[in-house]
Design a protein around this motif. Structure first.
Motif, PDB file in Angstrom:
ATOM      1  N   GLU A   1      79.106 -23.537  58.806  1.00 53.23           N
ATOM      2  CA  GLU A   1      77.886 -22.925  59.329  1.00 53.23           C
ATOM      3  C   GLU A   1      77.980 -21.401  59.363  1.00 53.23           C
ATOM      4  OE1 GLU A   1      76.871 -24.567  63.088  1.00 53.23           O
ATOM      5  OE2 GLU A   1      76.379 -26.565  62.288  1.00 53.23           O
ATOM      6  N   ASP A   2      79.198 -20.864  59.608  1.00 53.35           N
ATOM      7  CA  ASP A   2      79.327 -19.419  59.705  1.00 53.35           C
ATOM      8  C   ASP A   2      79.119 -18.711  58.360  1.00 53.35           C
ATOM      9  OD1 ASP A   2      81.672 -20.114  58.424  1.00 53.35           O
ATOM     10  OD2 ASP A   2      83.018 -19.199  59.876  1.00 53.35           O
ATOM     11  N   GLN A   3      79.014 -19.484  57.277  1.00 53.07           N
ATOM     12  CA  GLN A   3      78.753 -18.895  55.963  1.00 53.07           C
ATOM     13  C   GLN A   3      77.260 -18.754  55.687  1.00 53.07           C
ATOM     14  OE1 GLN A   3      81.036 -21.940  53.850  1.00 53.07           O
ATOM     15  NE2 GLN A   3      82.491 -20.375  53.179  1.00 53.07           N
ATOM     16  N   GLN A   4      76.449 -19.301  56.569  1.00 56.49           N
ATOM     17  CA  GLN A   4      75.014 -19.336  56.304  1.00 56.49           C
ATOM     18  C   GLN A   4      74.312 -18.015  56.582  1.00 56.49           C
ATOM     19  OE1 GLN A   4      74.240 -23.078  58.684  1.00 56.49           O
ATOM     20  NE2 GLN A   4      73.121 -23.637  56.811  1.00 56.49           N
ATOM     21  N   ALA A   5      74.748 -17.301  57.607  1.00 57.08           N
ATOM     22  CA  ALA A   5      74.019 -16.109  58.041  1.00 57.08           C
ATOM     23  C   ALA A   5      73.948 -15.040  56.950  1.00 57.08           C
ATOM     24  CB  ALA A   5      74.655 -15.533  59.304  1.00 57.08           C
TER      25      ALA A   5
ATOM     26  N   VAL B   1      72.768 -23.658  43.759  1.00 61.88           N
ATOM     27  CA  VAL B   1      74.093 -23.240  43.309  1.00 61.88           C
ATOM     28  C   VAL B   1      75.176 -23.959  44.109  1.00 61.88           C
ATOM     29  CG1 VAL B   1      75.655 -21.303  42.937  1.00 61.88           C
ATOM     30  CG2 VAL B   1      73.176 -20.968  42.694  1.00 61.88           C
ATOM     31  N   ILE B   2      76.013 -24.699  43.405  1.00 61.08           N
ATOM     32  CA  ILE B   2      77.225 -25.263  44.014  1.00 61.08           C
ATOM     33  C   ILE B   2      78.341 -24.261  43.748  1.00 61.08           C
ATOM     34  CG2 ILE B   2      78.883 -27.162  43.981  1.00 61.08           C
ATOM     35  CD1 ILE B   2      76.660 -28.956  42.933  1.00 61.08           C
ATOM     36  N   GLY B   3      78.907 -23.712  44.823  1.00 62.98           N
ATOM     37  CA  GLY B   3      79.868 -22.631  44.692  1.00 62.98           C
ATOM     38  C   GLY B   3      79.241 -21.288  45.014  1.00 62.98           C
ATOM     39  N   ILE B   4      78.197 -21.315  45.841  1.00 64.31           N
ATOM     40  CA  ILE B   4      77.431 -20.106  46.126  1.00 64.31           C
ATOM     41  C   ILE B   4      78.207 -19.094  46.968  1.00 64.31           C
ATOM     42  CG2 ILE B   4      76.304 -20.879  48.281  1.00 64.31           C
ATOM     43  CD1 ILE B   4      73.668 -19.706  47.010  1.00 64.31           C
ATOM     44  N   THR B   5      79.289 -19.538  47.628  1.00 61.42           N
ATOM     45  CA  THR B   5      80.113 -18.598  48.398  1.00 61.42           C
ATOM     46  C   THR B   5      81.252 -18.035  47.556  1.00 61.42           C
ATOM     47  OG1 THR B   5      81.484 -20.409  49.243  1.00 61.42           O
ATOM     48  CG2 THR B   5      79.594 -19.732  50.593  1.00 61.42           C
ATOM     49  N   GLY B   6      81.366 -18.469  46.315  1.00 61.45           N
ATOM     50  CA  GLY B   6      82.408 -17.954  45.432  1.00 61.45           C
ATOM     51  C   GLY B   6      82.008 -16.644  44.784  1.00 61.45           C
ATOM     52  N   GLY B   7      82.947 -16.083  44.004  1.00 58.79           N
ATOM     53  CA  GLY B   7      82.703 -14.788  43.390  1.00 58.79           C
ATOM     54  C   GLY B   7      81.519 -14.779  42.454  1.00 58.79           C
ATOM     55  N   ILE B   8      81.464 -15.714  41.524  1.00 59.30           N
ATOM     56  CA  ILE B   8      80.353 -15.768  40.573  1.00 59.30           C
ATOM     57  C   ILE B   8      79.084 -16.271  41.247  1.00 59.30           C
ATOM     58  CG2 ILE B   8      79.486 -16.903  38.487  1.00 59.30           C
ATOM     59  CD1 ILE B   8      82.356 -16.865  37.423  1.00 59.30           C
ATOM     60  N   GLY B   9      79.196 -17.332  42.057  1.00 56.19           N
ATOM     61  CA  GLY B   9      78.022 -17.907  42.703  1.00 56.19           C
ATOM     62  C   GLY B   9      77.299 -16.927  43.603  1.00 56.19           C
ATOM     63  N   GLY B  10      78.058 -16.148  44.368  1.00 57.01           N
ATOM     64  CA  GLY B  10      77.441 -15.169  45.255  1.00 57.01           C
ATOM     65  C   GLY B  10      76.732 -14.066  44.494  1.00 57.01           C
ATOM     66  N   LEU B  11      77.372 -13.574  43.435  1.00 58.57           N
ATOM     67  CA  LEU B  11      76.740 -12.544  42.608  1.00 58.57           C
ATOM     68  C   LEU B  11      75.493 -13.082  41.913  1.00 58.57           C
ATOM     69  CD1 LEU B  11      79.973 -11.036  41.025  1.00 58.57           C
ATOM     70  CD2 LEU B  11      78.393  -9.824  42.558  1.00 58.57           C
ATOM     71  N   LEU B  12      75.571 -14.325  41.433  1.00 59.22           N
ATOM     72  CA  LEU B  12      74.409 -14.928  40.788  1.00 59.22           C
ATOM     73  C   LEU B  12      73.243 -15.039  41.756  1.00 59.22           C
ATOM     74  CD1 LEU B  12      73.030 -16.417  38.439  1.00 59.22           C
ATOM     75  CD2 LEU B  12      74.087 -18.517  39.284  1.00 59.22           C
ATOM     76  N   ALA B  13      73.524 -15.461  42.988  1.00 60.79           N
ATOM     77  CA  ALA B  13      72.455 -15.591  43.985  1.00 60.79           C
ATOM     78  C   ALA B  13      71.740 -14.260  44.194  1.00 60.79           C
ATOM     79  CB  ALA B  13      73.039 -16.097  45.304  1.00 60.79           C
ATOM     80  N   ARG B  14      72.496 -13.190  44.277  1.00 58.40           N
ATOM     81  CA  ARG B  14      71.896 -11.874  44.475  1.00 58.40           C
ATOM     82  C   ARG B  14      71.040 -11.459  43.279  1.00 58.40           C
ATOM     83  NH1 ARG B  14      76.399 -12.080  47.465  1.00 58.40           N
ATOM     84  NH2 ARG B  14      76.519 -10.835  49.390  1.00 58.40           N
ATOM     85  N   LYS B  15      71.531 -11.715  42.095  1.00 57.82           N
ATOM     86  CA  LYS B  15      70.781 -11.326  40.903  1.00 57.82           C
ATOM     87  C   LYS B  15      69.489 -12.140  40.765  1.00 57.82           C
ATOM     88  CE  LYS B  15      74.900  -9.766  38.454  1.00 57.82           C
ATOM     89  NZ  LYS B  15      74.599  -8.316  38.565  1.00 57.82           N
ATOM     90  N   LEU B  16      69.566 -13.415  41.074  1.00 57.24           N
ATOM     91  CA  LEU B  16      68.367 -14.249  40.994  1.00 57.24           C
ATOM     92  C   LEU B  16      67.348 -13.860  42.059  1.00 57.24           C
ATOM     93  CD1 LEU B  16      69.973 -17.746  40.309  1.00 57.24           C
ATOM     94  CD2 LEU B  16      68.667 -16.340  38.694  1.00 57.24           C
TER      95      LEU B  16
END
Length: 217
Positions: A34-38, A5-20
């Motif tokens: 780097e602080d977005q990785q944890a 996912v490109i945009g995984i820290t965005g609103g849709i990308g983050g929600l998509l990651a959780r659902k997948l």
């Protein structure tokens, strides 16, 4: 299914990651710091630090690795012209080239309904945003990838309803990002849908039924 996912820290990308991840799918993505990785790692999401606008096609292809599908959900949201061009325009073209280089055939782009806010006077930056998004749609639709373009209507925060209206042409309204992410997750699991442009709005059809209705027999 390995999803990048490109945009995984965005609103849709983050929600998509959780659902997948809740479906058991491996999910990876690109973050700028780097602080977005944890936070993503706690969900079992593997990330690569990199700035889309500064990465080369080769670097981005390496980040994709052996992904099964690329989801491009990053966006400037009508900000400055420089950022819009770098992310919504050049970023999509670069990602298309990187997907081809990495041998990733499926590519899903989150775009925008072209009628969004057309009843209002829009600033020049927003008009430019719509023009760049349309250019990205054209570039992907003319590629040799197994592409899918999803155009949601005006995005809202908050919980989704689980029901949508999805098809080649939809009215412009408002839809929760959560419902957009749910629709994306379902579309990714429907391999019979490809090389199509689908528009998405709030509606009364359950997400899974709405997706199945768009399978070309």
């Amino acid at each position: 299914m390995d999803v990048f996912v490109i945009g995984i820290t965005g609103g849709i990308g983050g929600l998509l990651a959780r659902k997948l991840r809740s479906r058991g799918d491996p999910v990876r993505g690109l973050v700028r710091r780097e602080d977005q990785q944890a936070g993503l790692a706690s969900l079992g999401v593997h990330t690569r630090v990199g700035d889309l606008s500064g990465m080369t096609v080769e670097e981005l292809a390496t980040a994709f690795g052996d992904a099964d599908v690329i989801v491009f959900s990053a966006g400037s949201n009508g900000g400055s012209r420089e950022v819009t061009k770098a992310v919504d325009g050049d970023g999509v073209v670069k990602a298309i080239e990187a997907a081809r280089l990495a041998g990733v055939e499926r590519f899903v782009l989150v775009s925008v309904l072209p009628e969004s806010w057309r009843e209002r006077d829009l600033p020049d930056e927003v008009e430019y945003y719509f023009a760049v998004k349309k250019g990205a749609d054209v570039a992907l639709s003319r590629s040799d990838l197994n592409w899918l373009i999803l155009r949601p209507s005006l995005l809202l925060d908050g919980p989704g309803t689980g029901t949508v209206s999805l098809g080649p042409a939809e009215f412009h309204g408002r839809i929760a990002r959560d419902d957009v992410a749910a629709t994306l997750a379902e579309l990714l699991h429907e391999p019979r849908i490809g090389r199509q442009i689908l528009e998405l709005n709030t509606g009364s059809t359950p997400v899974d039924e709405a997706v199945r209705a768009n399978v070309r027999l």
